[in-house]
Design a protein around this motif. Structure first.
Motif, PDB file in Angstrom:
ATOM      1  N   THR A  38       0.815  -1.217   0.000  1.00  0.00           N
ATOM      2  CA  THR A  38       0.000   0.000   0.000  1.00  0.00           C
ATOM      3  C   THR A  38       0.850   1.270   0.000  1.00  0.00           C
ATOM      4  N   ALA A  39       2.173   1.135  -0.152  1.00  0.00           N
ATOM      5  CA  ALA A  39       3.045   2.310  -0.147  1.00  0.00           C
ATOM      6  C   ALA A  39       2.781   3.164  -1.377  1.00  0.00           C
ATOM      7  N   ALA A  40       2.837   4.466  -1.205  1.00  0.00           N
ATOM      8  CA  ALA A  40       2.566   5.384  -2.308  1.00  0.00           C
ATOM      9  C   ALA A  40       3.745   5.480  -3.262  1.00  0.00           C
ATOM     10  N   GLU A  41       4.965   5.193  -2.792  1.00  0.00           N
ATOM     11  CA  GLU A  41       6.149   5.304  -3.634  1.00  0.00           C
ATOM     12  C   GLU A  41       7.186   4.285  -3.196  1.00  0.00           C
ATOM     13  N   ALA A  42       8.238   4.157  -3.990  1.00  0.00           N
ATOM     14  CA  ALA A  42       9.322   3.228  -3.695  1.00  0.00           C
ATOM     15  C   ALA A  42      10.648   3.917  -3.983  1.00  0.00           C
ATOM     16  N   VAL A  43      11.714   3.323  -3.447  1.00  0.00           N
ATOM     17  CA  VAL A  43      13.054   3.911  -3.569  1.00  0.00           C
ATOM     18  C   VAL A  43      13.868   3.102  -4.574  1.00  0.00           C
ATOM     19  N   CYS A  44      14.492   3.788  -5.508  1.00  0.00           N
ATOM     20  CA  CYS A  44      15.332   3.130  -6.508  1.00  0.00           C
ATOM     21  C   CYS A  44      16.569   2.555  -5.819  1.00  0.00           C
TER      22      CYS A  44
END
Length: 261
Positions: A38-44
Motif C-alpha cells: 500500500t506504499a505510495a512510492e518506492a526507492v530506486c
C-alpha cells in the motif's frame, strides 16, 4: 469482512508496514495469502531517488513460515516503478517490502531467518531433513549458502586470551588461533603466526589482561609488543610437558608467574 482482514494483517505481518491482506485461502496442503503493498512510492536501489510512477505489476509467490503443519504461500502483487532520475542507469525497478521480501528470493525474510537459525544449530544435512518436517523443501547446499551469507558477529574483547598455532597444511602452512579462555570459545584466526600480526591484533584490544600462550619466540615477541600491560602465562599443556621432563636448567614458569622478558 474488512475487520477480519485487518486482524489477519496484524497476525501475519505484525512488524511490516504498508501491506494489505486481500484474501486467505486454506486447503489441506497450504495456506494462500493474497496481499499487496500500500506504499505510495518506492526507492530506486541504484540511485536512492523516490518514485511514484508505476510502470507495471506482477505476482510473486514467496513461501512464508509454515502454520499448523501447512505451507504458507504469499500471492504478493508487487509493482515495477519508473526511475525519475535521468542520470540513473536503471530505468525501472521492482519494489521490495522491508522485512518481507528481497530481490530474487523465493522465501520471505522470516522463513529465510528461520532456515538460517536451523542451519546454525544443525548444519547442512540435518537442517535439510528438519526443514522437511515443517514442510519446507531445501537442500543442504542452500542451507550452507544461507549460513555463509550471515554477517560475522562482533566478538567481545576478551580479558584472558589464549594464543596458539593451528595448521591449515600440517608441516607447511600455519596460522594463529585466539581463544577467549573464560568462555572457551574461539575469537579469531590469523592467517600467519608472525609476531607483527599478533601484536597488531592485541594492540586493538587494550582490555586484555592475561595472555596464555606457548613458548614460541614469535608469540612472546608479539604479545610483548602488542599488549605490554598484560601478564603472560604458560598454558597447562606446556606446564605439564615441561614438568614431566628431567630438569635441565631453570625451573619451568608456573601459571601464576609472568614469562621472563
Amino acid at each position: 469482512m474488512e475487520e477480519t482482514l485487518l486482524r489477519l494483517e496484524g497476525l501475519l505481518f505484525p512488524a511490516i508496514a504498508d501491506v494489505a491482506v486481500l484474501s486467505v485461502d486454506v486447503n489441506n496442503e497450504a495456506v494462500y495469502v493474497e496481499a499487496r503493498s500500500t506504499a505510495a512510492e518506492a526507492v530506486c536501489p541504484s540511485c536512492g531517488s523516490h518514485s511514484s510512477r508505476i510502470h507495471s505489476s506482477y505476482l510473486r509467490f514467496p513461501d512464508d513460515v509454515p502454520s499448523a503443519g501447512r505451507r504458507v504461500v504469499l500471492c504478493l502483487r508487487v509493482r515495477r516503478f519508473s526511475c525519475w532520475n535521468a542520470s540513473c542507469g536503471r530505468r525501472t525497478f521492482v519494489e521490495q517490502l522491508p522485512g518481507l521480501t528481497r530481490r530474487h528470493s523465493r522465501w520471505t525474510e522470516r522463513l529465510r531467518s528461520t532456515l538460517a537459525a536451523v542451519g546454525l544449530a544443525l548444519a547442512g544435512r540435518a537442517s535439510a531433513r528438519m526443514a522437511r518436517v515443517f514442510r519446507v523443501s531445501v537442500s543442504r547446499s542452500t542451507v550452507l549458502r544461507l549460513l555463509t551469507a550471515l554477517p560475522e558477529p562482533e566478538a567481545p574483547s576478551p580479558r584472558v586470551v589464549g594464543v596458539d598455532e593451528y595448521a591449515t597444511r600440517k608441516g607447511r602452512v600455519y596460522g594463529t588461533v585466539l581463544v577467549d579462555c573464560e568462555t572457551r570459545r574461539p575469537v579469531d584466526l590469523l592467517p600467519g603466526r608472525e609476531a607483527s600480526s599478533l601484536a597488531e591484533w592485541l594492540a586493538k584490544r587494550p582490555r586484555i589482561e592475561v595472555i596464555c600462550r606457548d613458548r614460541a619466540p614469535f608469540f612472546a615477541e608479539g604479545a610483548t609488543a602488542g599488549a605490554p600491560q598484560a601478564i603472560q602465562v604458560a598454558d597447562r599443556w606446556h606446564l605439564w610437558t615441561t614438568s614431566a621432563r628431567p630438569p635441565s636448567g631453570p625451573s619451568p614458569t608456573t601459571a601464576s608467574e609472568p614469562f621472563p622478558t
